[in-house]
Write an enzyme that holds these catalytic residues in place. Structure first.
Site, PDB file in Angstrom:
ATOM      1  N   GLU A 176       0.820  -1.227   0.000  1.00 37.24           N
ATOM      2  CA  GLU A 176       0.000   0.000   0.000  1.00 37.24           C
ATOM      3  C   GLU A 176       0.851   1.273   0.000  1.00 37.24           C
ATOM      4  O   GLU A 176       0.621   2.201   0.784  1.00 37.24           O
ATOM      5  CB  GLU A 176      -0.950  -0.009   1.212  1.00 37.24           C
ATOM      6  CG  GLU A 176      -2.004  -1.092   1.121  1.00 37.24           C
ATOM      7  CD  GLU A 176      -3.040  -1.026   2.238  1.00 37.24           C
ATOM      8  OE1 GLU A 176      -2.883  -0.187   3.152  1.00 37.24           O
ATOM      9  OE2 GLU A 176      -4.006  -1.813   2.195  1.00 37.24           O
ATOM     10  N   GLU A 295      -5.646  -8.394  -0.359  1.00 36.93           N
ATOM     11  CA  GLU A 295      -6.375  -8.026   0.861  1.00 36.93           C
ATOM     12  C   GLU A 295      -7.833  -7.806   0.489  1.00 36.93           C
ATOM     13  O   GLU A 295      -8.137  -6.974  -0.361  1.00 36.93           O
ATOM     14  CB  GLU A 295      -5.819  -6.745   1.515  1.00 36.93           C
ATOM     15  CG  GLU A 295      -4.518  -6.934   2.260  1.00 36.93           C
ATOM     16  CD  GLU A 295      -4.135  -5.708   3.083  1.00 36.93           C
ATOM     17  OE1 GLU A 295      -5.056  -5.018   3.583  1.00 36.93           O
ATOM     18  OE2 GLU A 295      -2.929  -5.448   3.211  1.00 36.93           O
TER      19      GLU A 295
END
Length: 503
Positions: A176, A295
């Site tokens: 991320e 995710e």
């Protein structure tokens, strides 16, 4: 209110999307909350093995048959020095872990996790720190894990008691990195350059590995999908996958809208694959970029928790969502969305596996149990292996707050040629009306109904606890298969698994 919904489906063995990569049933363990300490690892527990890992938790994970587990993060990895977690445990440093502001003892590290993952039948999707660190730490970790012997880092692994290399195949280039909350947050240009140079160094050491480039943290990011376009312009020729992350919640209590969230996931996938194909065309490449949805889950219950975590505490309970029945329905829809995109989504990781937004919960020094979302995940992992087929669906629709033309029937079909089985996964999104399903399966001559599993409950907010499992499947679904047609009754607000097997 309608008395009955009616839907039709045509399933033909020639309507192939792609072979399902079993790794779409992966999961995720991060050094966060009680995922590791008190989750998979608790030396003082009654069921702890000789290495301190809970055997009751291992049995539940084996039941799910998880093919790959992402490790060690997550936000955690962007400040992690992997060297802290190897070597004699008594010599490992205790650190202030900045991502979640807790204490990390490093009692569990790379080698312990590798051995544990092998014990539960999973591969490891290893992540490298491209936040506070970079190329050198990444290539050293790869050498430590994958090189047989005869070099500094590989011989150090052997000195630490692991003679054979771990041979991790899949590696994430950071986590991320588009997120301002991330340690070492980078612009798209900064990340693209660093990821490319890290990939080059890692492939020089081990050309057999697969690499995952960081995509956007979610489709809601202001930089989406420009982030994918810019970073892949750098990394396209050097990586195999781009990552996607998403979480959904029902904060406003609008269940009809909530159960339509699979449409948002579908849009997310479509947009990322289109962006990948734009870069492919721009580079005049013959290579197809695949997607790693590493995710995904429901996550919102614990966001409203009153409990405050004392900074720098050890393994405090964090992000421990207690999932209800409607959460399980949405998880089922998310799984069937992956199956419908089996041509491009090759890996996915339910985040996470134990305690932290997880299908498995534990008590410290106590019990382990299955949350509601355990069951659609179990069914998909168990019966969703084979070839994903494209069903032709005619279903009534509804409009929700954020979505129009939402199919009441959300479905996917998998054909397991080796075992002569066909599985129809079906979510009835209607909150108050059962659905009659007619399914043409004439191309599967000689197949008969083997089982119709149903997950249903009158209370959308019903939860499972250590004391009582209120939400669990039964095999009393109303279906029959006759003359090339399956007829089934799908209860209101239900997850259904209709299995056909050749006689």
């Amino acid at each position: 209110m309608m008395n009955q919904l009616k839907a039709r489906m045509i399933v033909d063995k020639s309507f192939r999307i792609a072979e399902v990569d079993n790794r779409i049933y992966g999961s995720f363990i991060e050094h966060l909350g009680r995922a590791v300490y008190g989750g998979i690892y608790e030396p003082g527990h009654d069921t702890a093995d000789e290495h301190g890992f809970r055997s009751d938790v291992k049995e539940l994970i084996r039941e799910l048959n998880v093919p790959i587990i992402r490790y060690p993060g997550g936000n955690f990895v962007s400040g992690y020095n992997w060297e802290d977690g190897v070597g004699p445990v008594e010599e490992r440093p205790t650190r202030l872990e900045l991502a979640w502001r807790t204490i990390e003892t490093n009692e569990v590290g790379t080698n312990e996790f590798a051995a544990w993952a092998k014990d539960v039948g999973s591969e490891v999707m290893m992540a490298v720190n491209l936040g506070s660190r970079g190329i050198d730490a990444a290539r050293n970790l790869l050498e430590y894990c994958n090189h047989p012997k005869g070099s500094y880092w590989s011989d150090l692994r052997r000195k630490h008691g692991y003679e054979q290399p771990h041979n991790f195949k899949t590696w994430c280039l950071g986590n991320e990195m588009d997120g301002p909350w991330q340690i070492g947050h980078k612009t798209a240009e900064e990340y693209g350059r660093l990821a490319l140079e890290t990939a080059k160094a890692m492939r020089l050491m081990d050309p057999s590995i697969e690499l995952v480039s960081c995509g956007s943290s979610s489709s809601a990011m202001a930089t989406f999908p420009e982030w994918e376009a810019v970073t892949l312009d750098h990394t396209y020729d050097a990586v195999d996958y781009v990552s996607l992350h998403t979480y959904y919640g029902n904060r406003d209590g609008d269940s009809a809208n909530y159960l339509a969230r699979g449409m948002d996931m579908d849009y997310f996938i479509q947009t990322v694959r289109s962006t990948c194909d734009y870069i492919k065309s721009k580079k005049r490449s013959k290579k197809t970029m695949y997607l790693s949805f590493d995710e995904w889950n429901v996550w919102y219950h614990s966001n409203n928790a009153d409990q405050k975590i004392e900074p720098w505490s050890f393994a405090p309970p964090q992000l421990e969502d207690v999932y209800n029945f409607e959460d399980a329905l949405l998880v089922g829809s998310m799984l069937v969305t992956f199956l419908r995109h089996a041509d491009r989504v090759k890996m996915a990781c339910l985040a996470q596996l134990v305690n932290v937004i997880a299908p498995i919960m534990t008590e410290n020094n106590g019990r382990a149990w299955k949350q509601t979302i355990f069951y659609p995940y179990l069914h998909a992992s168990k019966y969703g292996r084979g070839v994903s087929l494209q069903p032709i669906v005619d279903s009534p629709k509804y409009d929700a707050k954020d979505f129009t033309d939402v199919l009441y029937l959300d479905s996917a079909v998998v054909y397991n040629e080796a075992d002569d089985e066909v599985t129809i996964f079906a979510v009835n999104r209607s909150l108050d009306t059962a659905m009659d399903l007619d399914c043409d399966v004439r191309s599967f001559e000689g197949y008969q109904l083997a089982e119709h599993l149903v997950l249903e409950h009158d209370d959308l907010k019903a939860v499972n606890t250590a004391e009582e499992e209120k939400v669990k499947p039964h095999n009393r679904g109303q279906s029959e298969c006759k003359d090339g047609k399956v007829t089934a009754r799908l209860p209101k607000a239900s997850w259904n698994v209709i299995r056909l097997k050749k006689a």
